[in-house]
Design an enzyme around this catalytic site. Structure first.
Site, PDB file in Angstrom:
ATOM      1  N   ARG A   1       0.833  -1.204   0.000  1.00 46.78           N
ATOM      2  CA  ARG A   1       0.000   0.000   0.000  1.00 46.78           C
ATOM      3  C   ARG A   1       0.870   1.257   0.000  1.00 46.78           C
ATOM      4  O   ARG A   1       0.565   2.230  -0.701  1.00 46.78           O
ATOM      5  CB  ARG A   1      -0.917  -0.002   1.225  1.00 46.78           C
ATOM      6  CG  ARG A   1      -1.753   1.260   1.357  1.00 46.78           C
ATOM      7  CD  ARG A   1      -2.629   1.231   2.588  1.00 46.78           C
ATOM      8  NE  ARG A   1      -3.439   2.437   2.652  1.00 46.78           N
ATOM      9  CZ  ARG A   1      -4.434   2.620   3.526  1.00 46.78           C
ATOM     10  NH1 ARG A   1      -4.720   1.677   4.408  1.00 46.78           N
ATOM     11  NH2 ARG A   1      -5.125   3.740   3.533  1.00 46.78           N
TER      12      ARG A   1
ATOM     13  N   ASN B   1     -10.720  -4.062  -1.427  1.00 44.99           N
ATOM     14  CA  ASN B   1     -10.577  -3.051  -2.472  1.00 44.99           C
ATOM     15  C   ASN B   1      -9.638  -3.496  -3.592  1.00 44.99           C
ATOM     16  O   ASN B   1      -8.737  -4.300  -3.349  1.00 44.99           O
ATOM     17  CB  ASN B   1     -10.032  -1.753  -1.855  1.00 44.99           C
ATOM     18  CG  ASN B   1     -11.102  -0.981  -1.138  1.00 44.99           C
ATOM     19  OD1 ASN B   1     -12.230  -0.874  -1.613  1.00 44.99           O
ATOM     20  ND2 ASN B   1     -10.770  -0.442   0.023  1.00 44.99           N
TER      21      ASN B   1
ATOM     22  N   CYS C   1     -19.168  -1.635   0.696  1.00 46.82           N
ATOM     23  CA  CYS C   1     -18.311  -0.505   1.047  1.00 46.82           C
ATOM     24  C   CYS C   1     -18.979   0.243   2.190  1.00 46.82           C
ATOM     25  O   CYS C   1     -20.204   0.223   2.315  1.00 46.82           O
ATOM     26  CB  CYS C   1     -18.132   0.418  -0.159  1.00 46.82           C
ATOM     27  SG  CYS C   1     -17.087   1.868   0.145  1.00 46.82           S
TER      28      CYS C   1
ATOM     29  N   HIS D   1     -16.372   3.951  -4.794  1.00 52.15           N
ATOM     30  CA  HIS D   1     -15.450   5.079  -4.601  1.00 52.15           C
ATOM     31  C   HIS D   1     -15.607   6.132  -5.696  1.00 52.15           C
ATOM     32  O   HIS D   1     -14.683   6.910  -5.957  1.00 52.15           O
ATOM     33  CB  HIS D   1     -13.996   4.605  -4.487  1.00 52.15           C
ATOM     34  CG  HIS D   1     -13.736   3.868  -3.214  1.00 52.15           C
ATOM     35  ND1 HIS D   1     -12.486   3.412  -2.864  1.00 52.15           N
ATOM     36  CD2 HIS D   1     -14.556   3.506  -2.195  1.00 52.15           C
ATOM     37  CE1 HIS D   1     -12.558   2.799  -1.683  1.00 52.15           C
ATOM     38  NE2 HIS D   1     -13.802   2.841  -1.264  1.00 52.15           N
TER      39      HIS D   1
ATOM     40  N   TYR E   1     -14.031  10.376  -2.116  1.00 51.69           N
ATOM     41  CA  TYR E   1     -13.096  10.010  -3.186  1.00 51.69           C
ATOM     42  C   TYR E   1     -13.211  10.917  -4.404  1.00 51.69           C
ATOM     43  O   TYR E   1     -12.297  10.959  -5.224  1.00 51.69           O
ATOM     44  CB  TYR E   1     -13.309   8.545  -3.585  1.00 51.69           C
ATOM     45  CG  TYR E   1     -12.873   7.586  -2.509  1.00 51.69           C
ATOM     46  CD1 TYR E   1     -11.568   7.115  -2.452  1.00 51.69           C
ATOM     47  CD2 TYR E   1     -13.752   7.188  -1.510  1.00 51.69           C
ATOM     48  CE1 TYR E   1     -11.152   6.264  -1.447  1.00 51.69           C
ATOM     49  CE2 TYR E   1     -13.344   6.340  -0.495  1.00 51.69           C
ATOM     50  CZ  TYR E   1     -12.050   5.875  -0.471  1.00 51.69           C
ATOM     51  OH  TYR E   1     -11.643   5.042   0.534  1.00 51.69           O
TER      52      TYR E   1
END
Length: 421
Positions: free
Chosen positions: A90, A144, A164, A194, A244
């Site tokens: 990440r 995700n 989500c 998102h 987002y």
């Protein structure tokens, strides 16, 4: 009822356990299995999970195992919350795209594509093993990028629904601002995972009065501050975009901001170390307050509601999920995965009708859907050219001078996770 959590060693898991314990009448779990290859983490999380159940008087049995096949055997539902490559991957997703002046984020842009490429093959392998163990099991995907992963699952014929926590977060915040029970707040939530907008906020159900104009007029400053977007933008749009959308509506400002501070992955990694120390304390029998900063707020309530509805229990009749379009948004293919309100039951989700979407939003949804098509093709078939095509199609990249170096960076940083590289 047996429910399995793949990725059960996540520091998120006590949030989920707390929800299972509190909402046991909605979802009466007899056996909960936490599956994770990280044995040390799993035992810390599993120990806390058992103490939470005991404190709240839940009679269910909690099992921890690194054996996936044993964990999913006979499960009625399997929740996926895994992170291939961990926080180290990440951190890369959030940093190397910034070198090209593009957003560095784990689900959006180049970083989101990298995560999809690492994740889709692993999730599909897990899903096949779930299907062999119990073909009727539901797979609830919280991994995700949810839209791409859910589409991969559905395309492969799995009984899957994507989940989500963005929508339930808005529902809770709006309920607090309105001074009402969250169960009375129904969102007109539409878009892709998102990439969504709240185009209406209704009291009492899908046919209730739309109080969004009143909500924005009276609480627009607070909502805008929470989204870190300017109040005049919300007034002009007349809707509430998800957080987002900031990556699209304020791209350059966000890139400048991200270049001047530690990555979110570094913050989360530090939090996880502290949380795991807490989880090892045998006197701790509730989720710690620090967990609220880890992310995933209200995930447990959403997961319980969805699992209960799919398994014929007492879940809410209408829920925001990721599921097949099937004509809901007529400008998208039927097999696109959208995030909308749906009627959910044992046969799966059925999207509620959606009014014609404003071209301002429909155009972006169509563009990102095309990117997701290409991203899934790259995840399933591999190849440098497929990665390049997906990056070039993404509206946050879209230029050759960015897409070409990002392709090389993505492959270099993820080679150990890409069978074809």
């Amino acid at each position: 009822m047996k429910l399995t959590v793949v990725g059960g060693g996540s520091t998120y898991t006590p949030e989920l356990i707390d929800g299972f314990a509190r909402l046991r009448d909605t979802l009466p779990i007899e056996e909960l299995v936490l599956v994770d290859p990280a044995a040390e983490r799993l035992e810390l999380v599993g120990g806390l999970a058992r103490r939470i159940f005991a404190r709240q008087g839940h009679p269910g049995r909690i099992v921890t195992t690194s054996d996936l096949d044993a964990g999913v055997e006979g499960a009625d539902a399997v929740l996926l919350q895994l992170r291939v490559g961990g926080q180290a991957a990440r951190r890369q997703d959030e940093t190397w795209p910034l070198e090209c002046g593009c957003i560095g984020q784990e689900t959006t842009g180049a970083g989101g594509l990298a995560k999809a490429l690492r994740t889709v093959p692993v999730v599909l392998e897990i899903a096949e093993r779930v299907r062999r163990a119990n073909p009727r099991a539901w797979i609830i995907d919280f991994t995700n990028p949810v839209g791409i992963v859910t589409r991969a699952l559905l395309q492969a014929g799995h009984r899957a629904v994507g989940l989500c926590n963005v929508a339930i977060g808005f529902q809770r915040k709006f309920a607090a601002l309105l001074g009402t029970d969250p169960k009375d707040v129904h969102l007109d939530h539409v878009g892709l995972n998102h990439l969504t907008w709240e185009t209406g906020v209704r009291l009492g159900g899908p046919e209730g009065a739309n109080v969004l104009p009143k909500l924005l007029a009276e609480n627009g400053d607070a909502i805008a501050d929470d989204l870190r977007l300017p109040r005049p933008l919300l007034d002009r749009l007349g809707v509430v975009p998800s957080y987002y959308l900031r990556y699209y509506y304020a791209h350059d400002a966000v890139v400048r901001e991200l270049r001047t501070k530690p990555s979110r992955a570094e913050e989360v990694a530090a939090m996880e170390r502290e949380l795991l120390t807490m989880y090892g304390d045998p006197s701790l029998d509730e989720k710690p307050a620090l967990l609220a900063r880890r992310g995933g707020a209200f995930y447990s309530e959403a997961a319980v509601d969805l699992a209960a509805a799919l398994l014929g229990g007492a879940g809410s009749p209408y829920q925001v999920v990721n599921t097949l379009n099937r004509g809901t948004l007529p400008f998208l293919p039927d097999d696109a995965v959208i995030e909308v309100q749906a009627a959910v039951g044992p046969t799966g989700p059925v999207p509620l009708p959606v009014p014609d979407l404003d071209p301002l939003y429909a155009g972006l949804v169509a563009n990102v859907t095309t990117y997701e098509d290409l991203a899934l093709e790259a995840a399933l078939r591999g190849g440098r050219d497929r990665v390049f095509r997906a990056l070039l199609a993404h509206p946050l990249i879209g230029q050759y001078e960015y897409a070409e170096p990002l392709t090389g960076q993505l492959i270099t940083h993820n080679r150990e996770h890409l069978a074809w590289a």
